[in-house]
Design a protein around this motif. Sequence first.
Motif, PDB file in Angstrom:
ATOM      1  N   GLY A 110     -89.168  54.875  63.365  1.00 30.92           N
ATOM      2  CA  GLY A 110     -90.013  55.508  64.371  1.00 30.92           C
ATOM      3  C   GLY A 110     -89.962  54.714  65.657  1.00 30.92           C
ATOM      4  O   GLY A 110     -90.393  53.561  65.699  1.00 30.92           O
ATOM      5  N   ILE A 111     -89.442  55.321  66.707  1.00 31.96           N
ATOM      6  CA  ILE A 111     -89.252  54.595  67.957  1.00 31.96           C
ATOM      7  C   ILE A 111     -90.203  55.112  69.033  1.00 31.96           C
ATOM      8  O   ILE A 111     -90.382  56.312  69.200  1.00 31.96           O
ATOM      9  CB  ILE A 111     -87.778  54.686  68.419  1.00 31.96           C
ATOM     10  N   GLY A 112     -90.834  54.194  69.735  1.00 29.43           N
ATOM     11  CA  GLY A 112     -91.787  54.571  70.776  1.00 29.43           C
ATOM     12  C   GLY A 112     -93.118  53.885  70.557  1.00 29.43           C
ATOM     13  O   GLY A 112     -93.274  53.018  69.692  1.00 29.43           O
ATOM     14  N   SER A 113     -94.110  54.287  71.339  1.00 27.46           N
ATOM     15  CA  SER A 113     -95.448  53.705  71.246  1.00 27.46           C
ATOM     16  C   SER A 113     -96.480  54.795  71.014  1.00 27.46           C
ATOM     17  O   SER A 113     -96.276  55.951  71.377  1.00 27.46           O
ATOM     18  CB  SER A 113     -95.784  52.946  72.540  1.00 27.46           C
ATOM     19  N   LYS A 114     -97.590  54.407  70.407  1.00 28.51           N
ATOM     20  CA  LYS A 114     -98.671  55.368  70.180  1.00 28.51           C
ATOM     21  C   LYS A 114     -99.352  55.744  71.498  1.00 28.51           C
ATOM     22  O   LYS A 114     -99.898  56.839  71.625  1.00 28.51           O
ATOM     23  CB  LYS A 114     -99.698  54.760  69.224  1.00 28.51           C
ATOM     24  N   GLU A 115     -99.318  54.825  72.465  1.00 27.58           N
ATOM     25  CA  GLU A 115     -99.938  55.110  73.761  1.00 27.58           C
ATOM     26  C   GLU A 115     -99.172  56.183  74.514  1.00 27.58           C
ATOM     27  O   GLU A 115     -99.734  56.939  75.300  1.00 27.58           O
ATOM     28  CB  GLU A 115    -100.015  53.837  74.617  1.00 27.58           C
ATOM     29  N   GLY A 116     -97.871  56.243  74.291  1.00 26.03           N
ATOM     30  CA  GLY A 116     -97.047  57.265  74.919  1.00 26.03           C
ATOM     31  C   GLY A 116     -96.486  56.834  76.258  1.00 26.03           C
ATOM     32  O   GLY A 116     -96.849  55.782  76.811  1.00 26.03           O
ATOM     33  N   ALA A 117     -95.588  57.660  76.782  1.00 27.65           N
ATOM     34  CA  ALA A 117     -94.945  57.384  78.064  1.00 27.65           C
ATOM     35  C   ALA A 117     -94.464  58.703  78.652  1.00 27.65           C
ATOM     36  O   ALA A 117     -94.205  59.664  77.921  1.00 27.65           O
ATOM     37  CB  ALA A 117     -93.774  56.416  77.877  1.00 27.65           C
ATOM     38  N   PRO A 118     -94.339  58.779  79.979  1.00 30.71           N
ATOM     39  CA  PRO A 118     -93.815  60.004  80.597  1.00 30.71           C
ATOM     40  C   PRO A 118     -92.335  60.193  80.298  1.00 30.71           C
ATOM     41  O   PRO A 118     -91.642  59.242  79.927  1.00 30.71           O
ATOM     42  CB  PRO A 118     -94.063  59.763  82.091  1.00 30.71           C
ATOM     43  N   ILE A 119     -91.868  61.425  80.467  1.00 30.58           N
ATOM     44  CA  ILE A 119     -90.463  61.754  80.229  1.00 30.58           C
ATOM     45  C   ILE A 119     -89.747  61.852  81.566  1.00 30.58           C
ATOM     46  O   ILE A 119     -90.052  62.743  82.380  1.00 30.58           O
ATOM     47  CB  ILE A 119     -90.322  63.084  79.463  1.00 30.58           C
ATOM     48  N   PRO A 120     -88.816  60.950  81.861  1.00 32.11           N
ATOM     49  CA  PRO A 120     -88.114  60.996  83.156  1.00 32.11           C
ATOM     50  C   PRO A 120     -87.169  62.202  83.233  1.00 32.11           C
ATOM     51  O   PRO A 120     -86.559  62.587  82.247  1.00 32.11           O
ATOM     52  CB  PRO A 120     -87.333  59.678  83.180  1.00 32.11           C
ATOM     53  N   ASN A 173     -89.870  48.885  68.342  1.00 37.62           N
ATOM     54  CA  ASN A 173     -90.395  48.661  69.688  1.00 37.62           C
ATOM     55  C   ASN A 173     -89.564  47.568  70.346  1.00 37.62           C
ATOM     56  O   ASN A 173     -88.495  47.202  69.853  1.00 37.62           O
ATOM     57  CB  ASN A 173     -91.883  48.302  69.652  1.00 37.62           C
ATOM     58  N   ASN A 174     -90.056  47.021  71.438  1.00 34.57           N
ATOM     59  CA  ASN A 174     -89.279  46.014  72.174  1.00 34.57           C
ATOM     60  C   ASN A 174     -89.109  44.715  71.392  1.00 34.57           C
ATOM     61  O   ASN A 174     -88.181  43.948  71.657  1.00 34.57           O
ATOM     62  CB  ASN A 174     -89.952  45.721  73.521  1.00 34.57           C
ATOM     63  N   ASN A 175     -89.990  44.471  70.443  1.00 33.20           N
ATOM     64  CA  ASN A 175     -89.920  43.231  69.661  1.00 33.20           C
ATOM     65  C   ASN A 175     -89.469  43.482  68.219  1.00 33.20           C
ATOM     66  O   ASN A 175     -89.670  42.648  67.345  1.00 33.20           O
ATOM     67  CB  ASN A 175     -91.288  42.538  69.655  1.00 33.20           C
ATOM     68  N   SER A 176     -88.863  44.625  67.987  1.00 38.25           N
ATOM     69  CA  SER A 176     -88.568  45.041  66.616  1.00 38.25           C
ATOM     70  C   SER A 176     -87.379  44.287  66.023  1.00 38.25           C
ATOM     71  O   SER A 176     -86.436  43.913  66.721  1.00 38.25           O
ATOM     72  CB  SER A 176     -88.289  46.545  66.590  1.00 38.25           C
ATOM     73  N   THR A 177     -87.462  44.059  64.725  1.00 43.24           N
ATOM     74  CA  THR A 177     -86.328  43.510  63.966  1.00 43.24           C
ATOM     75  C   THR A 177     -85.899  44.554  62.938  1.00 43.24           C
ATOM     76  O   THR A 177     -85.631  44.235  61.776  1.00 43.24           O
ATOM     77  CB  THR A 177     -86.728  42.201  63.270  1.00 43.24           C
TER      78      THR A 177
END
Length: 331
Positions: A225-235, A274-278
């Motif tokens: 599962g890639i992404g965050s629960k907070e969400g982000a806009p779609i460019p 996420n950005n810190n994922s292993t």
Amino acid sequence: MFRFDNPIYLWLLLLIPLSVIIYLHSVRLHKRRMIRFGDPTLVHQLSPMISRKREWVKFVLMEMGLLLLILIVARPQVGSKIASNKEREGIETIIALDISNSMLAEDVAPSRLEKSKLLVENLMDKFSEDKIGLIVFAGDAFVQLPITSDYVSAKMFLDNINPSLIGTQGTDIGKALQLSMNSFTPNSKVGKAIILITDGEDNEGGAEDMAKQAYSKGIKVFILGIGSKEGAPIPMPDGSELKTLNGELVKTRLNEEMCKQIATAGHGVYVHVNNNSTADAVLTRELSKLQKGKINNVVYSDFDEQFQALALLAVILLIADVLLLERKRRW
């Protein structure tokens, strides 16, 4: 092994049905104009040398020539030199990658999609005796690369993946899992796994049932599962961000609960990326637990271009189109 070195150009094949629609529409308009001009039978008698059949033949020749030119640009190739061909102990893995527009969100650097591609590339670097296949999906799914042990080709196909490959938006995980199940070899003695990478948004349903069906066939389903629960806009391509018709900013969020449910149904593991994922280390550890079986690995080091015959045929068709007149022969 047959492949297209530039498969992205195969999307130009959509020009063929589009041109057919345009041509049929122009024929219909021409008939309407002729009816307004006068009696169709009389108009035909006034132009006895015009051949409608020849117009159709010329159009078909042009379409066939266009088809061949597109295939030439896509660079068809056949493996000519086998670098290795021997029996090894390994597993089979199908990677199903979500390429819906929401994967362009940048809550994971540089974006969800690019992070996923880097993750897949890292996994490939750790494979040695295994086979791998690539499937891309959004609202639909298709095989980007059939299962193979040629990691060089796999990385090349991976580089060409982008959301424009599939026009149907959405996230049909069930369809992706079904296609993945059908993409393995019949070898039942080899451990098999599906690695599905998605943000889980806008799922069409049926994914859990497909995961259970996969496990019943001896295939484990792992979900990244890639992404965050907070969400982000779609460019958007123009540099703006996706908004609703009311002007509200659209945010895409990771549907982590749904991803966990699918992984549980497929007796696999869910990993949050996420950005810190292993995630690649976790997956490598889990995949090492699968049963290794004997698989025949064929890797090609050289590929021969196969455009020559297509080019010759295309030239013949285009010359025939030019030489064939729309007027009937007097005899």
